[in-house]
Scaffold this motif. Sequence first.
Motif, PDB file in Angstrom:
ATOM      1  N   ASP A  38      11.476  -2.461 -17.227  1.00 34.65           N
ATOM      2  CA  ASP A  38      12.067  -3.249 -16.152  1.00 34.65           C
ATOM      3  C   ASP A  38      13.530  -3.560 -16.454  1.00 34.65           C
ATOM      4  O   ASP A  38      14.398  -3.413 -15.590  1.00 34.65           O
ATOM      5  N   THR A  73      15.677  -0.373 -16.249  1.00 35.16           N
ATOM      6  CA  THR A  73      15.836   0.121 -14.881  1.00 35.16           C
ATOM      7  C   THR A  73      16.704  -0.791 -14.030  1.00 35.16           C
ATOM      8  O   THR A  73      17.526  -0.322 -13.252  1.00 35.16           O
ATOM      9  N   ASN A  74      16.518  -2.090 -14.186  1.00 36.75           N
ATOM     10  CA  ASN A  74      17.115  -3.035 -13.237  1.00 36.75           C
ATOM     11  C   ASN A  74      18.300  -3.831 -13.761  1.00 36.75           C
ATOM     12  O   ASN A  74      18.801  -4.699 -13.039  1.00 36.75           O
ATOM     13  N   THR A  75      18.709  -3.582 -14.988  1.00 31.67           N
ATOM     14  CA  THR A  75      19.869  -4.291 -15.518  1.00 31.67           C
ATOM     15  C   THR A  75      20.774  -3.306 -16.247  1.00 31.67           C
ATOM     16  O   THR A  75      20.388  -2.164 -16.510  1.00 31.67           O
ATOM     17  N   ARG A 127      20.739   2.675  -8.784  1.00 29.95           N
ATOM     18  CA  ARG A 127      20.742   1.279  -9.212  1.00 29.95           C
ATOM     19  C   ARG A 127      22.140   0.678  -9.103  1.00 29.95           C
ATOM     20  O   ARG A 127      23.013   0.993  -9.881  1.00 29.95           O
TER      21      ARG A 127
END
Length: 137
Positions: free
Chosen positions: A78, A81-83, A125
């Motif tokens: 997570d 992927t997201n930061t 992203r």
Amino acid sequence: MTSGRGEQIEPRSDGHSPRLSEDLRRVLRTELLKGPCTVTEIARRFSMHHRTLSRHLAREGVSFQQVADEMRFAIACDLLTNTDMALDQISIMLRFSEPSAFTRAFRRWSGRAPSAWRASHARGRNRPPRRTVPRPR
């Protein structure tokens, strides 16, 4: 049973008995980011002895360490992927002794280095689409 905050963990309302490993995953999802999570500390949160916790998990075919590693991997994925957090920051958040220990563990879990995994899962992203602007002649 109690949650990570000391409150009671209620059985699921869908009529099925809760699986301890599912409750453990929910607790570990937050507790792993708060501080060290030993089987003894987490068992205490479930109001049971660590051997009892281990015995119940064994009946489900898992161990505390397997569930903890599964959740560390999920959190790592997570964050990757997201930061845009650096790998050393992620390793600190997940309580690895050093970034290389995190890299080795992530490679064991996924078969890939964290940086390679991030590159393959970072499509779109927070990046604006690349546009080509015609140059004047």
